[in-house]
Write an enzyme that holds these catalytic residues in place. Sequence first.
Site, PDB file in Angstrom:
ATOM      1  N   ARG A  72       0.848  -1.191   0.000  1.00  0.00           N
ATOM      2  CA  ARG A  72       0.000   0.000   0.000  1.00  0.00           C
ATOM      3  C   ARG A  72       0.883   1.240   0.000  1.00  0.00           C
ATOM      4  NH1 ARG A  72      -1.835   0.758   4.426  1.00  0.00           N
ATOM      5  NH2 ARG A  72      -1.244  -1.100   5.577  1.00  0.00           N
ATOM      6  N   GLY A 202      -3.818  -4.131  -1.937  1.00  0.00           N
ATOM      7  CA  GLY A 202      -4.359  -3.161  -0.984  1.00  0.00           C
ATOM      8  C   GLY A 202      -4.750  -1.835  -1.640  1.00  0.00           C
ATOM      9  N   HIS A 229     -10.594  -2.210  11.820  1.00  0.00           N
ATOM     10  CA  HIS A 229      -9.505  -3.055  11.323  1.00  0.00           C
ATOM     11  C   HIS A 229      -9.285  -4.174  12.341  1.00  0.00           C
ATOM     12  CE1 HIS A 229      -5.062  -3.058   9.708  1.00  0.00           C
ATOM     13  NE2 HIS A 229      -5.792  -3.995   9.173  1.00  0.00           N
ATOM     14  N   CYS A 253       1.107  -7.699  12.406  1.00  0.00           N
ATOM     15  CA  CYS A 253       1.362  -8.074  13.806  1.00  0.00           C
ATOM     16  C   CYS A 253       0.676  -9.400  14.149  1.00  0.00           C
ATOM     17  CB  CYS A 253       0.882  -6.983  14.758  1.00  0.00           C
ATOM     18  SG  CYS A 253       2.089  -5.687  15.026  1.00  0.00           S
ATOM     19  N   LYS A 255      -2.498 -10.763  12.910  1.00  0.00           N
ATOM     20  CA  LYS A 255      -3.963 -10.894  13.030  1.00  0.00           C
ATOM     21  C   LYS A 255      -4.446 -12.218  12.435  1.00  0.00           C
ATOM     22  CE  LYS A 255      -6.398  -7.299  11.624  1.00  0.00           C
ATOM     23  NZ  LYS A 255      -5.508  -6.384  10.865  1.00  0.00           N
ATOM     24  N   ASP A 278      -9.425  -9.645   9.215  1.00  0.00           N
ATOM     25  CA  ASP A 278      -8.884  -8.306   8.953  1.00  0.00           C
ATOM     26  C   ASP A 278      -9.866  -7.169   9.237  1.00  0.00           C
ATOM     27  OD1 ASP A 278      -6.688  -6.689   8.051  1.00  0.00           O
ATOM     28  OD2 ASP A 278      -7.659  -6.442   6.101  1.00  0.00           O
ATOM     29  N   ASN A 504      -1.041 -18.033  23.019  1.00  0.00           N
ATOM     30  CA  ASN A 504      -1.756 -16.773  23.279  1.00  0.00           C
ATOM     31  C   ASN A 504      -3.170 -17.032  23.795  1.00  0.00           C
ATOM     32  OD1 ASN A 504       0.469 -15.376  22.438  1.00  0.00           O
ATOM     33  ND2 ASN A 504      -0.260 -15.058  20.349  1.00  0.00           N
TER      34      ASN A 504
HETATM   35  C1  OXD Z   1      -2.908  -4.464   5.916  1.00  0.00           C
HETATM   36  C2  OXD Z   1      -3.510  -5.611   5.207  1.00  0.00           C
HETATM   37  O1  OXD Z   1      -1.977  -3.841   5.394  1.00  0.00           O
HETATM   38  O2  OXD Z   1      -4.417  -6.234   5.770  1.00  0.00           O
HETATM   39  O3  OXD Z   1      -3.370  -4.163   7.022  1.00  0.00           O
HETATM   40  O4  OXD Z   1      -3.126  -5.898   4.065  1.00  0.00           O
HETATM   41 MN    MN Z   2      -5.117  -5.251   7.512  1.00  0.00          MN
END
Ligand code: OXD
Ligand code: MN
Length: 599
Positions: A72, A202, A229, A253, A255, A278, A504
């Site tokens: 992005r 993205g 998000h 991170c 997700k 996401d 976790n």
């Molecule tokens: C981000 C993605 O950049 O989900 O957050 O691609």
């Molecule tokens: Mn994302």
Amino acid sequence: MLESIANQHLKGWLDGVVVLLKPDSVRLCDGSETEKEELTAQALKTGELVELNQEKLPGCYYHRTASNDVARTEHLTFICTTDRQNAGPTNNWMSPEDAKAKVGALFDGAMKGRTMYIMPYVMGPIGSPYAKIGVEVTDSIYVVLNMRIMTRMGAKALEMLGDSNNFNRGMHSKGDLSVDRRFILHFPEENTIWSIGSGYGGNVLLSKKCLSLRIASFLGRKEGWLAEHMLIVGIEDPNGKVTYVAAAFPSACGKTNLAMMVPPESMKGYKIWTVGDDIAWMNIGKDGRLYAINPENGFFGVVPGTNMKTNPNAMLTMQKNTIYTNVVLNPEDKTIWWEGHDESAPEKALDWQGNEWMPETLDADGKKVKGAHPNSRFTAPASQCPCISPNWEAPEGVPISAIIFGGRRAKTAPLVYQSRDWQHGVYVGATMASERTAAQYGKQGELRYDPMAMLPFCGYNMAEYFKYWLEFGKRMTNPPKIFHVNWFRQGDGGNFLWPGFGENLRAIEWVVNRCNMAADSTKSGDNADETSIGFVPKASALNTSGLEISQENLAELLRVDKEEWLQEVENRNEFFKQFGEDLPKEIKEEQEKLKKNLG
Ligand code: OXD
Ligand code: MN
């Protein structure tokens, strides 16, 4: 072709688009299998796609983006509101008139010699009262084939739209793929997106960050809901009770890993159900609780580092019907590879740029050259995920008991803590941050604040966004509890104190227990201590059975260090300065309270 479109609003818009873009031909996508086969065959012919080994990877294809177009481009992404103030200090802004004049000139004739594909699509389960409709035009078959996976695309979307004028208008062209002529523009007041000069997911799958976050956050505030998000996951305990949580972490991170987590061996009877990895769209239900839908239909996940240990469910999801972008290609047997793959690297292959590559290839500094781009991706249907929730397409969504914010912090933030109430929770989200570690970027300690993980995705003034969150909490009679987690705390020697991944779930189990406890969970109870930053688990309240962790490390993971937190308050002050007088008084209040609590 356009004559067949009954919806006059859509037809009128498309007529104008054709005049501007001047495509040689136009194709309205119906989302059928035949269409997919035809487009795939065309893309194979031009080299836009490479067919992968259909025995090992049925239905899978490979694509390379231009080497200057791999992520992005936040500096080329704009919010185009009439009033600059409405975009706020954290977004790039252009006036709608300027944007349309400047970028309209680039769109003029951009599709000469090309076909324009029209994709009607639904975000959210078909028939959900919370679903939204978009229509994207593009000159990229790669985009069409990705949108087929990421959204519910085709005739069903047109059917759902009927003769309504309520749809997002998305215009994408690859243009000449030059960074100098690349723009990602959002016109939230007109529910419109323009993207030119890129072929990276993205920037061009307009359903994702552009519509589902930037435009949707704006619409959500107008219409009374939240676009976030966040991953959405259901945690089933050994008694079969499922508790749903939504969690926000900055990009990259983990997700997707958390959304598809595998419980550790020693936590028998637990199951994890993925709803989304996401994005969450959240509405208040009649019962005063918060309900979340995943607007997407697929995953567009980062591949490097994904393997059968870190995320077996993602690995199993992407065995078929998947598009791989910018990974290593083994031209011999048409298989793919990336750094962190379970198998060893092919001896001789092509890297993400199509250059010959060998695992031991070194750069000028003697460092190993990566074969896959660090942001290489897989696009796969969510329905293929082995742990997809039976409720992932529930039209009304799933009830959210907890919202979890998280960051990557070597120090300061404990493994997990709970905010005192909604207002404090909003403050915890607004002060989310990630530290760059030495291992990662070489600039240890550098902090990037990323409120609610929405810094690059909030479609309006972030100070207003904080205000909206604060008000939103008052509308729920039974709001989710708000928590913060940090899997990345390090000891003095730079070692990670917590094992991460499936383990976790131990911290999440505490979250779930706090949500479901009979006693008032705005009090510390017998499983938490009230500290200056909120409720932190008592060491004895974390399930560590079957986990090798010293009492010392556990204590360090849960420790709240006064000096570190006083420094943190200073850093937050600096970050908040940009919002000036717009920063809500409640946020200032929480900041003051924290300082006072720290003494
Ligand atoms: C981000 C993605 O950049 O989900 O957050 O691609
Ligand atoms: Mn994302």
